[in-house]
Design an enzyme around this catalytic site. Structure first.
Site, PDB file in Angstrom:
ATOM      1  N   CYS A  41       4.030   6.846  13.932  1.00  0.00           N
ATOM      2  CA  CYS A  41       4.361   6.266  14.919  1.00  0.00           C
ATOM      3  C   CYS A  41       5.721   6.832  15.517  1.00  0.00           C
ATOM      4  CB  CYS A  41       4.830   4.816  14.480  1.00  0.00           C
ATOM      5  SG  CYS A  41       3.521   3.992  13.511  1.00  0.00           S
ATOM      6  N   ALA A  42       5.479   7.841  16.208  1.00  0.00           N
ATOM      7  CA  ALA A  42       6.463   9.356  16.382  1.00  0.00           C
ATOM      8  C   ALA A  42       7.392   8.851  17.445  1.00  0.00           C
ATOM      9  CB  ALA A  42       5.671  10.284  16.212  1.00  0.00           C
ATOM     10  N   ALA A  43       7.074   8.183  18.539  1.00  0.00           N
ATOM     11  CA  ALA A  43       7.759   8.524  19.848  1.00  0.00           C
ATOM     12  C   ALA A  43       9.129   7.571  19.774  1.00  0.00           C
ATOM     13  CB  ALA A  43       7.115   7.895  21.150  1.00  0.00           C
ATOM     14  N   PRO A  44      10.424   8.030  20.209  1.00  0.00           N
ATOM     15  CA  PRO A  44      10.511   9.512  21.119  1.00  0.00           C
ATOM     16  C   PRO A  44      10.670  10.627  20.179  1.00  0.00           C
ATOM     17  CG  PRO A  44      12.693   7.835  21.073  1.00  0.00           C
ATOM     18  CD  PRO A  44      11.465   7.186  20.206  1.00  0.00           C
ATOM     19  N   ASP A  73       7.005   4.970  10.560  1.00  0.00           N
ATOM     20  CA  ASP A  73       8.344   4.357  11.055  1.00  0.00           C
ATOM     21  C   ASP A  73       7.854   3.329  11.821  1.00  0.00           C
ATOM     22  OD1 ASP A  73      11.026   3.978  11.692  1.00  0.00           O
ATOM     23  OD2 ASP A  73      11.066   5.228  13.081  1.00  0.00           O
ATOM     24  N   CYS A 117      13.360  -1.206  11.434  1.00  0.00           N
ATOM     25  CA  CYS A 117      14.782  -1.157  11.618  1.00  0.00           C
ATOM     26  C   CYS A 117      15.065  -2.752  11.805  1.00  0.00           C
ATOM     27  CB  CYS A 117      15.191  -0.263  12.961  1.00  0.00           C
ATOM     28  SG  CYS A 117      14.335  -0.892  14.479  1.00  0.00           S
TER      29      CYS A 117
END
Ligand SMILES: C[S@@+](CC[C@H](N)C(=O)[O-])C[C@H]1O[C@@H](n2cnc3c(N)ncnc32)[C@H](O)[C@@H]1O
Length: 455
Positions: free
Chosen positions: A109-112, A178, A231
């Site tokens: 789940c990489a962006a940004p 993430d 987060c």
């Protein structure tokens, strides 16, 4: 700040006496951070040149706090990928990944791109990083950040976790999840996170995190390591997500990690299902550290079959005369001609990181190291190539100081004067590569991409 009442009630119930301290942290100014890109600079070299006022972040060696009034995002070093602006707590995720050069790592789940660019700097251009993002527009931004940071060994994909799991069974040494979450830890920074929050949304996020973790598990090699982070403070998305996963996956264990002393243990009493090791996960609380709220868990696949899978790898181009224009450019411009597996997407030439599986059926945003474009009878180098090179890699470069008029002119797209051999020049700021220019008759023609130029 008017936080959602349901959130306040829930936190009060969870935290009891600690709630007052927690809530006071919302009166403090949010913290700002930047993380050095060790692909482009060493700590020593940066410290000699840097003019920003920075303080070390105790949990990430290359991480620094900067003051709100500083503008590191509007600095030539930012355009050169010398650092990535990242929320200080978020840097702990990359630090927990601890990727080693040569490994295969997936950021699901990489962006940004905060964690991906951190992992890329750990890999040191060796091995493979697959950075994936489910939303096309966000995948584009991810790809731009991978480019800005000069990463050579990353593939950027725009896939669902389920489709990736079919393509990459038992393939990765490390996986970062993430996860998309309810964002409670970002309320101080992000009003939208506050507005979108509801108890119902926390439940939806928890279900989605479970689904993502299930797919991630299929792609991890036996012995591999998975870092899960959010987060948010919601136990449903943290301890409960991990406890539920571990209870269904006896092949996984929660691993202890040495962490900064003010990171607090995960709360076993909030996990609902009793599993061993929840206290080895971490909570980052804004009333204990100078950063926003985060949760981290490291899981190790301790056993499981290392199936003898038949894998289909990328089929590289034959190194025939169709690549001549590239090799001519490379011989004139670079000290070492790149070698490895070349692939073409239209007229765009890429070098694919070693060990990459076939691209068939995948939505590819970036197929590896973008070298440039075949034009009629010539090869034009890409901006990605410039950003990934160091001055010692090229035959010709010019370097100007960060405050110089030359750097301002270059970033605005203007020409510069220079005497020397004709050809492609790497333009650098204080020795950090920024882009290309082509020297013809004493004029450096500007090749800084139009879309990135300063006004
Ligand atoms: C917390 S953010 C990732 C931040 C990123 N790792 C970074 O450090 O810059 C979570 C990402 O997951 C993506 N996402 C949303 N739904 C998803 C799903 N069902 N599967 C995978 N990723 C999803 C979001 O678009 C978002 O980019």
């Amino acid at each position: 700040m008017s936080l959602p009442q349901d959130f306040l009630d829930k936190m009060q119930q969870l935290l009891g006496e600690e709630f007052d301290e927690f809530i006071k942290s919302y009166d403090h100014e949010k913290s700002h951070g930047l993380r050095l890109n060790l692909l482009k600079t060493s700590m020593e070299s940066f410290k000699e040149k840097n003019k920003l006022t920075l303080d070390s972040i105790p949990w990430v060696e290359e991480g620094f706090f900067y003051k709100g009034e500083e503008r590191p995002g509007k600095h030539p070093y930012h355009e050169a990928g010398v650092y990535y602006i990242q929320e200080p707590s978020a840097m702990s995720v990359g630090a927990f990944v601890e990727a080693k050069p040569g490994e295969k790592v997936l950021d699901l789940c990489a962006a940004p791109g905060g964690k991906s660019t951190h992992v890329a700097s750990q890999l040191g251009q060796k091995g493979l990083l697959v950075a994936n993002e489910i939303y096309p527009q966000r995948a584009k931004i991810l790809s731009q950040n991978i480019e800005r940071m000069g990463v050579k060994n990353a593939i950027v994909l725009n896939e669902t976790p389920a489709r990736l799991a079919k393509h990459f069974p038992l393939y990765f040494d490390r996986i970062v999840v993430d996860a998309p979450c309810s964002g409670e830890g970002m309320f101080r920074k992000d009003v939208v996170a506050q507005e979108e929050w509801s108890l119902e949304n926390v439940k939806l996020c928890a279900t989605r995190q479970n689904e993502i973790l299930e797919e991630a598990a299929k792609m991890l090699k036996p012995g591999g390591r998975l870092v899960y982070s959010t987060c948010t403070f919601a136990p449903e998305e943290n301890e409960q997500a991990i406890a539920q996963f571990i209870s269904h996956h006896p092949e996984f264990e929660i691993e202890s990690v040495n962490a900064y002393e003010s990171f607090k243990p995960g709360r076993g009493e909030w996990s609902q299902i009793a599993v061993g090791g929840i206290e080895k996960t971490y909570r980052l609380w804004p009333h204990y550290i100078n950063g926003e709220g985060h949760y981290l868990a490291v899981l190790r696949k301790v056993c499981g079959e290392d199936a003898d899978l038949k894998r289909e790898y990328v089929k590289p181009l034959k190194k025939d005369k169709s690549l001549n224009d590239f090799f001519d450019f490379a011989k004139d411009t670079l000290k070492d001609v790149p070698h490895g597996d070349f692939v073409l997407f239209g007229s765009e030439l890429y070098l694919v990181p070693e060990g990459m599986l076939t691209f068939d059926k995948l939505k590819v945003v970036r197929a590896g190291w973008h070298l440039g474009t075949f034009k009629k009878n010539r090869f034009e180098p890409s901006h990605a190539l410039a950003l990934s090179l160091l001055p010692e890699d090229v035959k010709h470069y010019v370097s100007y100081p960060q405050d110089s008029n030359e750097i301002k002119s270059y970033l605005k797209g203007e020409t510069l004067s220079h005497e020397g051999d004709k050809g492609w020049y790497l333009v650098c700021v204080d020795g950090y590569s920024l882009g290309w220019a082509k020297l013809v008759n004493g004029t450096l023609k500007n090749h800084y991409p139009k879309g990135l130029r300063w006004m």
